[in-house]
Scaffold this active site. Structure first.
Site, PDB file in Angstrom:
ATOM      1  N   SER A 151      -7.200  -2.718  -3.447  1.00 41.91           N
ATOM      2  CA  SER A 151      -8.166  -1.795  -2.876  1.00 41.91           C
ATOM      3  C   SER A 151      -9.015  -1.235  -4.002  1.00 41.91           C
ATOM      4  CB  SER A 151      -7.453  -0.639  -2.158  1.00 41.91           C
ATOM      5  OG  SER A 151      -8.361   0.391  -1.803  1.00 41.91           O
ATOM      6  N   TYR A 164      -1.538   6.345  -2.816  1.00 38.27           N
ATOM      7  CA  TYR A 164      -2.102   5.042  -2.465  1.00 38.27           C
ATOM      8  C   TYR A 164      -2.848   4.446  -3.656  1.00 38.27           C
ATOM      9  CZ  TYR A 164      -4.826   1.602   0.244  1.00 38.27           C
ATOM     10  OH  TYR A 164      -5.405   0.449   0.730  1.00 38.27           O
TER      11      TYR A 164
END
Length: 260
Positions: A151, A164
């Site tokens: 990501s 995250y």
């Protein structure tokens, strides 16, 4: 996987097998279908094999074989068994796409140890050990490709998403580490780092006009939200012979977010 033939497209994956984790919806579904379009047979990793939302039928309509496999990636024994079953049913595993993942939204000062462990297990631990197990099969078969869905959060800091961000940053670096170690077996390991993509998973956040406007502004060059096929096509590229000299890399699909 290296194809020296000059008679076929380097993006043609006919005769190959891919396993996509977290394939029921969103990017995972788009990636599974894209590989089928490219000619691959597809094992679709699902929490419950009966709940594929028509994905197996969609793949079979493209003339490819589909194999739903039960795969909660945080249950490593069961997930390893799903990899083994794919090889038993389809033959050599040519590509693993580690797509399953997710995070929480919480200020770093409030993240609990339980929160952190859950995000780490889902994104990083699963990617490490499923890649390891797939690589053992690939080594015996003479090579393969692993595509990790990281990501942009692994490349830049996103406020409220520290656990995250850390988990995906680890995926970026484990991609390098595994690529360096496994190259001698003909295994390439690369990652994709998408920005916000229009999926059912991002729908709630992007439906907030203020959040959407801020996100579009931060996508600094193209100023638009991404589409699933802009990620799935890149996954096929990294698995194909067109990328035969590419390994250990993370390709940002972010419209310029991380360039600013």
């Amino acid at each position: 996987m290296t194809d020296t033939s000059i008679d076929t497209s380097p993006f043609d994956l006919s005769g190959t097998t891919v396993l996509v984790t977290g394939a029921r919806r969103g990017l995972g579904r788009a990636i599974a279908v894209e590989f089928a379009r490219a000619g691959a047979d597809v094992a679709i990793g699902l929490r419950e094999t009966a709940d594929d939302a028509g994905l197996a039928s969609e793949i079979e309509a493209l003339g490819r074989r589909a194999l739903p496999v039960r795969m909660d990636v945080t249950d490593l024994d069961a997930a390893r068994a799903a990899i083994d079953r794919t090889v038993e049913e389809f033959g050599p595993l040519h590509t693993l796409v580690n797509n399953a993942g997710g995070g929480i939204v919480a200020p770093a000062i409030d993240v609990t140890e339980e929160d952190f462990d859950r995000v780490w297990a889902l994104n990083t631990k699963s990617t490490y050990f499923l890649s390891q197990h797939a690589a053992r099969h690939m080594r015996n078969a003479g090579g393969g490709a692993i595509v990790n869905i990281a990501s942009q959060a692994g490349l830049v800091a996103l406020p409220g998403e520290s656990s995250y961000c850390i988990a995906k940053a680890a995926v970026v670096h484990l991609t390098r580490c595994q690529a360096v170690e496994w190259g001698e077996y003909g295994i390439r390991v690369n990652a994709l780092a998408p920005t916000f993509i229009e999926t059912d998973g991002t729908q709630a956040a992007l439906s907030d006009p203020a959040f959407r406007a801020d996100t579009v502004e931060r996508i600094a060059a193209l100023h638009r939200i991404g589409a699933p096929r802009e990620v799935s096509g890149a996954a096929v590229f990294l698995a194909s012979s067109a990328a035969s000299l590419i390994t250990g890399q993370t390709l940002a699909i972010d419209g310029g977010w991380t360039a600013r």
